[in-house]
Design an enzyme around this catalytic site. Structure first.
Site, short mmCIF file in Angstrom:
data_model
loop_
_atom_site.label_atom_id
_atom_site.label_comp_id
_atom_site.label_asym_id
_atom_site.label_seq_id
_atom_site.Cartn_x
_atom_site.Cartn_y
_atom_site.Cartn_z
N ASP A 218 20.00 0.68 40.89
CA ASP A 218 19.34 -0.53 41.10
C ASP A 218 19.51 -1.86 40.76
OD1 ASP A 218 16.65 -1.97 40.85
OD2 ASP A 218 15.61 -0.56 39.77
N GLU A 244 18.68 0.60 45.18
CA GLU A 244 17.33 0.11 44.99
C GLU A 244 17.21 -1.37 44.90
OE1 GLU A 244 15.11 2.41 42.37
OE2 GLU A 244 13.71 0.84 41.65
N GLU A 270 8.73 -1.72 45.28
CA GLU A 270 7.92 -1.62 43.93
C GLU A 270 7.16 -3.01 43.70
OE1 GLU A 270 11.46 -1.24 41.24
OE2 GLU A 270 10.62 -2.39 40.23
N HIS A 320 7.68 4.50 42.02
CA HIS A 320 8.16 3.52 40.76
C HIS A 320 7.13 3.75 39.53
CE1 HIS A 320 7.91 -0.25 38.62
NE2 HIS A 320 9.26 -0.10 38.52
N GLU A 340 9.54 8.67 39.15
CA GLU A 340 10.38 8.03 38.32
C GLU A 340 10.13 8.49 36.87
OE1 GLU A 340 10.60 3.96 38.33
OE2 GLU A 340 12.64 3.82 37.70
MG LIG Z 1 13.50 -0.81 40.29
#
Ligand SMILES: [Mg+2]
Length: 388
Positions: A218, A244, A270, A320, A340
């Protein structure tokens, strides 16, 4: 059935629990990292961590509960001073009508951000209430089980030092996780050296977990297009499942350019909301993977629509954040590939306890919901007392 009361609670606690404080100690790349004074820590610029809990009570005393983030008290004020007015006296089972009324009435200041977070929390509360009214779990109202167990990925892999990093990754494999996500430390402000370090850490992770585990990373919007293109080329050998949020959510054209050339799949969403926001991402072919957050996108009602859009476009959804609402959705909809989850690292001394909404700890990277009516959630939050 009519709504008699809407109670809003602002809770001074991070959605992420103890991890918010832990994250503050780490040197992660973020979208503010190009400004030296905001490079570290995260709390030098991030709004105060807080949550909003909304409880919707009917004349007969039935209560539905929903929640979302409440940065700068923005969400709780919108519910308290505006949206509760539309809810009082309405039939709580009219979820589609109420969603549309809330969305339209917030247009002068809404469309994205806190207005949609507020609508999300209310929508989640309405589905909880509907489940309790019909004596069914929310996933049953959403169409019933599409799967028994929801696959979950470990999303708390932070680099502190090589020993802790590799021990943590190996421990997630031992615990049965089939996928895990790390955070990038470097962005454009750190030059070529940072690029090499990003690459070394992904390589270290791949070497640690072997070839049979999915790895992701990420960038928390901390890159630009040129940097992201170079990084994706450098990371190509490590067979990553996704990179990400390399760019800002509004850089849709840059996302599309990146995605076209990138040897690594690109994930984002997200910070995006509603069917309209996700339609733009999908039509622009800006991402390979959709990552809405049920507490931001518009609650269950809108998350279902985005799942349909994504599935029709051939894009997987990897949601997310973690929590009971997401697990109900993922139980009923296989458009969601994985949820997640934030396990406690082995090197941390915090005991792994149930999540703040009472969700159990997953076993072997999977979790199965029970059949309690509604969400089946009991919130354990500092200073929060539920309507009884
Ligand atoms: Mg993230």
């Amino acid at each position: 059935m009519k709504i008699a009361r809407v109670k809003v609670s602002h809770i001074n606690m991070s959605f992420w629990g103890e991890f918010a404080a832990r994250q503050d100690e780490l040197h992660l790349v973020t979208l503010m990292a190009t400004y030296p004074q905001y490079r570290h820590p995260l709390s030098s610029w991030f709004p105060a961590e807080a949550m909003c809990v909304v409880e919707i009570e009917t004349e007969d005393g039935l209560v539905g509960t929903g929640w979302c983030e409440d940065y700068s008290h923005a969400t709780s004020v919108i519910i308290d001073e505006h949206l509760s007015r539309l809810l009082i006296g309405a039939d709580p089972l009219d979820r589609n009508r109420l969603w549309d009324q809330m969305y339209r009435s917030t247009m002068p200041y809404g469309r994205k951000g806190p207005a949609l977070y507020a609508i999300s929390a209310i929508d989640i509360a309405l589905w909880d209430l509907a489940g309790k009214h019909f004596g069914q779990p929310v996933y049953q109202l959403l169409g019933g089980r599409a799967r028994d167990e929801v696959p979950i990925y470990a999303s708390h892999l932070h680099f502190t030092n090589e020993d802790e990093f590799t021990r943590e990754a190996a421990e997630y494999v031992n615990r049965g996780f089939k996928a895990m996500k790390m955070r990038f430390l470097h962005g454009p402000a750190d030059g070529r050296q940072g690029m090499n370090r990003n690459t070394e850490l992904v390589q270290l992770l791949r070497e640690t977990v072997g070839d049979n585990v999915d790895i992701m990373a990420d960038a928390y919007m901390g890159w630009d297009l040129e940097y992201a293109r170079t990084m994706c080329r450098m990371l190509a050998p490590f067979n990553m499942k996704w990179i990400e949020e390399p760019l800002l959510p509004d850089q849709i054209r840059d996302y599309a350019t990146l995605r076209r050339d990138s040897p690594v799949p690109i994930a984002a969403g997200e910070h995006e909301t509603t069917r309209y926001g996700f339609s733009q991402l999908i039509e622009a072919e800006a991402v390979d993977i959709i990552q809405f957050d049920i507490g931001r996108v518009g609650g269950f009602s809108e998350a279902k629509r985005v799942c349909t859009l994504a599935q029709a476009a051939g894009l997987p959804v990897y949601t997310h954040a973690y929590g009971t609402p997401t697990l109900h959705l993922a139980t009923s909809d296989t458009a969601i590939g994985m949820v997640e989850y934030f396990p406690v690292p082995v090197w941390d001394r915090i005991d792994e306890a149930p999540h703040f909404d009472g969700t159990a700890i997953p076993v072997d990277g999977k979790l199965m919901l029970g059949d309690e009516p509604g969400l089946g959630a009991t919130l354990d939050l500092p200073g929060f007392t539920a309507i009884t």
